[in-house]
Design an enzyme around this catalytic site. Structure first.
Site, PDB file in Angstrom:
ATOM      1  N   SER A  13       0.874  -1.178   0.000  1.00  0.00           N
ATOM      2  CA  SER A  13       0.000   0.000   0.000  1.00  0.00           C
ATOM      3  C   SER A  13       0.907   1.222   0.000  1.00  0.00           C
ATOM      4  O   SER A  13       0.989   1.961   0.956  1.00  0.00           O
ATOM      5  CB  SER A  13      -0.936  -0.020   1.207  1.00  0.00           C
ATOM      6  OG  SER A  13      -0.240   0.176   2.408  1.00  0.00           O
TER       7      SER A  13
ATOM      8  N   HIS B  47       8.554  -1.291   9.409  1.00  0.00           N
ATOM      9  CA  HIS B  47       8.835  -2.242   8.320  1.00  0.00           C
ATOM     10  C   HIS B  47       7.946  -1.930   7.118  1.00  0.00           C
ATOM     11  O   HIS B  47       7.213  -0.945   7.133  1.00  0.00           O
ATOM     12  CB  HIS B  47       8.554  -3.672   8.816  1.00  0.00           C
ATOM     13  CG  HIS B  47       7.094  -3.931   9.085  1.00  0.00           C
ATOM     14  ND1 HIS B  47       6.552  -5.175   9.226  1.00  0.00           N
ATOM     15  CD2 HIS B  47       6.035  -3.057   9.247  1.00  0.00           C
ATOM     16  CE1 HIS B  47       5.248  -5.084   9.448  1.00  0.00           C
ATOM     17  NE2 HIS B  47       4.911  -3.818   9.473  1.00  0.00           N
TER      18      HIS B  47
ATOM     19  N   GLU C 159       1.749  -9.624   6.903  1.00  0.00           N
ATOM     20  CA  GLU C 159       2.555  -9.205   8.052  1.00  0.00           C
ATOM     21  C   GLU C 159       2.416 -10.171   9.223  1.00  0.00           C
ATOM     22  O   GLU C 159       2.761  -9.841  10.365  1.00  0.00           O
ATOM     23  CB  GLU C 159       2.195  -7.764   8.442  1.00  0.00           C
ATOM     24  CG  GLU C 159       2.528  -6.804   7.301  1.00  0.00           C
ATOM     25  CD  GLU C 159       2.361  -5.337   7.658  1.00  0.00           C
ATOM     26  OE1 GLU C 159       1.820  -5.027   8.729  1.00  0.00           O
ATOM     27  OE2 GLU C 159       2.785  -4.501   6.833  1.00  0.00           O
TER      28      GLU C 159
ATOM     29  N   LYS D 296       6.903  -0.604  14.464  1.00  0.00           N
ATOM     30  CA  LYS D 296       5.820  -1.365  13.845  1.00  0.00           C
ATOM     31  C   LYS D 296       6.485  -2.406  12.962  1.00  0.00           C
ATOM     32  O   LYS D 296       7.127  -2.060  11.966  1.00  0.00           O
ATOM     33  CB  LYS D 296       4.979  -0.397  13.006  1.00  0.00           C
ATOM     34  CG  LYS D 296       3.623  -0.923  12.666  1.00  0.00           C
ATOM     35  CD  LYS D 296       2.764   0.129  11.993  1.00  0.00           C
ATOM     36  CE  LYS D 296       2.806  -0.036  10.493  1.00  0.00           C
ATOM     37  NZ  LYS D 296       1.563   0.374   9.818  1.00  0.00           N
TER      38      LYS D 296
ATOM     39  N   GLU E 248      -4.765  -2.741   9.182  1.00  0.00           N
ATOM     40  CA  GLU E 248      -4.033  -3.327  10.306  1.00  0.00           C
ATOM     41  C   GLU E 248      -4.737  -3.080  11.636  1.00  0.00           C
ATOM     42  O   GLU E 248      -5.136  -1.950  11.942  1.00  0.00           O
ATOM     43  CB  GLU E 248      -2.619  -2.710  10.375  1.00  0.00           C
ATOM     44  CG  GLU E 248      -1.844  -2.954   9.104  1.00  0.00           C
ATOM     45  CD  GLU E 248      -0.514  -2.218   9.044  1.00  0.00           C
ATOM     46  OE1 GLU E 248      -0.008  -1.791  10.100  1.00  0.00           O
ATOM     47  OE2 GLU E 248       0.006  -2.076   7.930  1.00  0.00           O
TER      48      GLU E 248
ATOM     49  N   ASP F 201      -4.160   0.813  11.545  1.00  0.00           N
ATOM     50  CA  ASP F 201      -3.721   1.484  10.325  1.00  0.00           C
ATOM     51  C   ASP F 201      -4.844   1.320   9.312  1.00  0.00           C
ATOM     52  O   ASP F 201      -5.083   0.224   8.809  1.00  0.00           O
ATOM     53  CB  ASP F 201      -2.416   0.889   9.788  1.00  0.00           C
ATOM     54  CG  ASP F 201      -1.922   1.623   8.535  1.00  0.00           C
ATOM     55  OD1 ASP F 201      -2.580   2.605   8.117  1.00  0.00           O
ATOM     56  OD2 ASP F 201      -0.884   1.218   7.972  1.00  0.00           O
TER      57      ASP F 201
ATOM     58  N   GLU G 292      -3.458   5.329  12.249  1.00  0.00           N
ATOM     59  CA  GLU G 292      -2.561   5.699  11.154  1.00  0.00           C
ATOM     60  C   GLU G 292      -3.357   5.889   9.865  1.00  0.00           C
ATOM     61  O   GLU G 292      -4.302   5.139   9.609  1.00  0.00           O
ATOM     62  CB  GLU G 292      -1.539   4.566  11.007  1.00  0.00           C
ATOM     63  CG  GLU G 292      -0.518   4.740   9.903  1.00  0.00           C
ATOM     64  CD  GLU G 292       0.444   3.551   9.870  1.00  0.00           C
ATOM     65  OE1 GLU G 292       0.643   2.900  10.924  1.00  0.00           O
ATOM     66  OE2 GLU G 292       0.966   3.255   8.790  1.00  0.00           O
TER      67      GLU G 292
ATOM     68  N   LYS H 221       9.734   5.064   7.379  1.00  0.00           N
ATOM     69  CA  LYS H 221      10.171   3.911   6.596  1.00  0.00           C
ATOM     70  C   LYS H 221      11.335   4.391   5.741  1.00  0.00           C
ATOM     71  O   LYS H 221      11.148   5.257   4.874  1.00  0.00           O
ATOM     72  CB  LYS H 221       9.042   3.436   5.689  1.00  0.00           C
ATOM     73  CG  LYS H 221       7.820   2.874   6.438  1.00  0.00           C
ATOM     74  CD  LYS H 221       6.632   2.777   5.496  1.00  0.00           C
ATOM     75  CE  LYS H 221       5.506   1.929   6.056  1.00  0.00           C
ATOM     76  NZ  LYS H 221       4.261   2.077   5.263  1.00  0.00           N
TER      77      LYS H 221
ATOM     78  N   HIS I 175      -3.225  -6.368   2.350  1.00  0.00           N
ATOM     79  CA  HIS I 175      -2.287  -7.350   2.908  1.00  0.00           C
ATOM     80  C   HIS I 175      -2.923  -8.711   3.154  1.00  0.00           C
ATOM     81  O   HIS I 175      -2.275  -9.619   3.665  1.00  0.00           O
ATOM     82  CB  HIS I 175      -1.707  -6.853   4.241  1.00  0.00           C
ATOM     83  CG  HIS I 175      -0.848  -5.636   4.089  1.00  0.00           C
ATOM     84  ND1 HIS I 175      -0.494  -4.850   5.144  1.00  0.00           N
ATOM     85  CD2 HIS I 175      -0.267  -5.086   2.998  1.00  0.00           C
ATOM     86  CE1 HIS I 175       0.273  -3.853   4.719  1.00  0.00           C
ATOM     87  NE2 HIS I 175       0.414  -3.960   3.418  1.00  0.00           N
TER      88      HIS I 175
ATOM     89  N   ASP J 138       1.460   8.165   7.516  1.00  0.00           N
ATOM     90  CA  ASP J 138       2.370   7.246   6.812  1.00  0.00           C
ATOM     91  C   ASP J 138       2.385   7.658   5.340  1.00  0.00           C
ATOM     92  O   ASP J 138       3.293   8.370   4.896  1.00  0.00           O
ATOM     93  CB  ASP J 138       1.887   5.803   7.018  1.00  0.00           C
ATOM     94  CG  ASP J 138       2.589   4.793   6.119  1.00  0.00           C
ATOM     95  OD1 ASP J 138       3.643   5.121   5.547  1.00  0.00           O
ATOM     96  OD2 ASP J 138       2.078   3.657   5.974  1.00  0.00           O
TER      97      ASP J 138
END
Ligand code: PGA
Ligand code: ZN
Length: 432
Positions: A44, A369, A209, A392, A166, A246, A289, A341, A157, A316
């Protein structure tokens, strides 16, 4: 004359990431040391991220090969860096940026540059005979991060219908990282039992993840199940463990109609904002997030005004670890936290700059990550080096995720009595 930190060689090669996709591995050798690093890769991705250079040759790896990026390391980057002092990270990163010549590293590839940038730091640390966190962070680096562990996966994901990407738990009631990891693992197992009972064995397959990807639709269902899993483990939701989301809202946004789609329903940004306030009232959610799409600084700001004293509002895709985008967010008061990141911005020194700027503005920086990861553990060291207090890096499952947790265990062990685990103080309104 004989400087052991002088770079003698830089090599790029191919590796595969946790989705089996090709990625870039770089190794940097100095006279006195060696560092290797691998580029991670998002699914994403924010549209303002550094460019991931792919070969686009459909005959190989469905076009996802990275031979061009590797060739760029070996033929362009290497000759430029050989002879430089590996400790001059800022200069080396600037040199690569200049050599690339584009604002988003599209020519040489952000994936090529990030791997080299991290490998340079590791080579310098190895030459100095220091651990990476100590080399980068100096004597004050001793804060282990509170892990935001993504134990229910959705969005892009996972192969389920959960729109929020998430659902994370943060073991804030622990007094060490080791204990935090134990608590989270126990909850992960309870969650597995619970999901199996409720939805059957297929519900405990995991997403990218390492979190479970159960056949759920509504965020409330996921959060309610987390509450149950925490209680069943013998912990108290809200004090022992708290929750983080998230949303990755850019993925849910219909730009033509200006609405977000969640669980089959449409929300305007104002409706979504009220919806978040409801979730925070109802569940121990302490961090959200990317609650809105990556261009809506204003909506972020409104949410931060509404909830910023109670939770972290995290950018993010909004910031993509970019110092200019972060500065705009700081000026506006768009959020009180930034996800960091390294591969979003492309170089270690730029990522460290973003952490510094965030800290200077009393914002939290969460070292993160990507959904496509490798065995590279740099982010564990970076979290400790910067005393960011938050990381994270997925569920406590899948080797590319556990590599980071195991590295943090190692660092905590090495720091011994010096190590510090911050717990709930990293979240607003919970300073103990
Ligand atoms: P990505 O997602 O690595 O797939 O971009 C992670 C995140 O959104 O935080
Ligand atoms: Zn995100």
């Amino acid at each position: 004359m004989d400087n052991p930190f002088t770079i003698e060689s830089v090599r790029g090669m191919m590796a595969i990431d946790s989705r089996g996709r090709p990625t870039v591995k770089a190794s940097v050798r100095t006279r006195g040391g060696l560092g290797t690093a691998l580029a991670p890769s998002g699914a994403s991705r924010g549209k303002y991220e550094a460019w991931e250079l792919r070969d686009r040759d459909p005959a190989r790896f469905r076009g996802l090969g990275v031979n061009k990026a590797i060739t760029n390391i070996n033929s362009e980057i290497a000759p430029r860096l050989v002879g430089m002092d590996s400790r001059r990270q800022v200069l080396i990163d600037a040199t690569m940026r200049k050599l690339d010549g584009t604002p988003n590293l599209a020519r040489l590839g952000g994936n090529a540059i990030v791997a080299v940038s991290l490998a340079v730091a590791k080579a310098a640390a190895s030459t100095a005979g220091m651990e990476l966190y100590r080399y980068l962070g100096g004597p004050s680096a001793r804060t282990l991060p509170v892990p935001l562990m993504n134990i229910i996966n959705g969005g892009v994901h996972a192969g389920n219908e959960l729109d929020f990407q998430e659902f994370m738990v943060a073991p804030v009631g622990a007094d060490s990282f080791r204990e935090a990891l134990r608590m989270a693992v126990e909850v992960y197992w309870s969650l597995k039992d619970l999901l199996k009972e409720k939805y059957g064995a297929l519900a405990v397959n995991v997403g990218d993840e390492g979190g479970f990807a159960p056949p759920m639709r509504r965020p409330e269902e996921a959060l309610g199940t987390l509450v149950e899993a925490v209680r069943r483990t013998g912990y108290e939701p809200g004090s022992d463990l708290v929750f983080a989301l998230d949303v990755a809202a850019s993925q849910l946004y219909d730009g033509d109609r200006g609405v977000y789609r969640v669980a089959g329903e449409e929300y305007t940004k104002y409706e979504l904002l009220d919806y978040y306030v409801g979730l925070v009232d109802q569940y121990p959610v302490v961090s959200i997030e990317d609650p809105f799409h990556e261009d809506d600084y204003e909506a972020f700001k409104e949410l931060t005004e509404r909830l910023g004293r109670r939770i972290l509002v995290v950018g993010d895709d909004l910031y993509v670890t970019n110092p200019e985008r972060l500065r705009r967010g700081i000026e506006l008061g768009a959020s009180n936290a930034v996800l960091v990141k390294v591969n979003q911005v492309g170089t270690l020194s730029d990522a460290l700059r973003v952490v510094e700027e965030a800290h200077r503005s009393s914002m939290r920086a969460i070292i993160s990550h990507r959904s496509g990861e490798t065995e590279d553990t740099s982010i564990a060291d970076i979290a400790v080096a910067t005393n960011s207090g938050l990381i994270k890096t997925g569920a406590p499952a899948r080797g590319e995720r556990t590599a980071k947790y195991n590295r943090l265990l190692e660092i905590e062990d090495e720091l011994a009595g010096e190590a510090r685990y911050p717990g709930e103080e990293v979240f607003p309104g919970r300073v103990s």
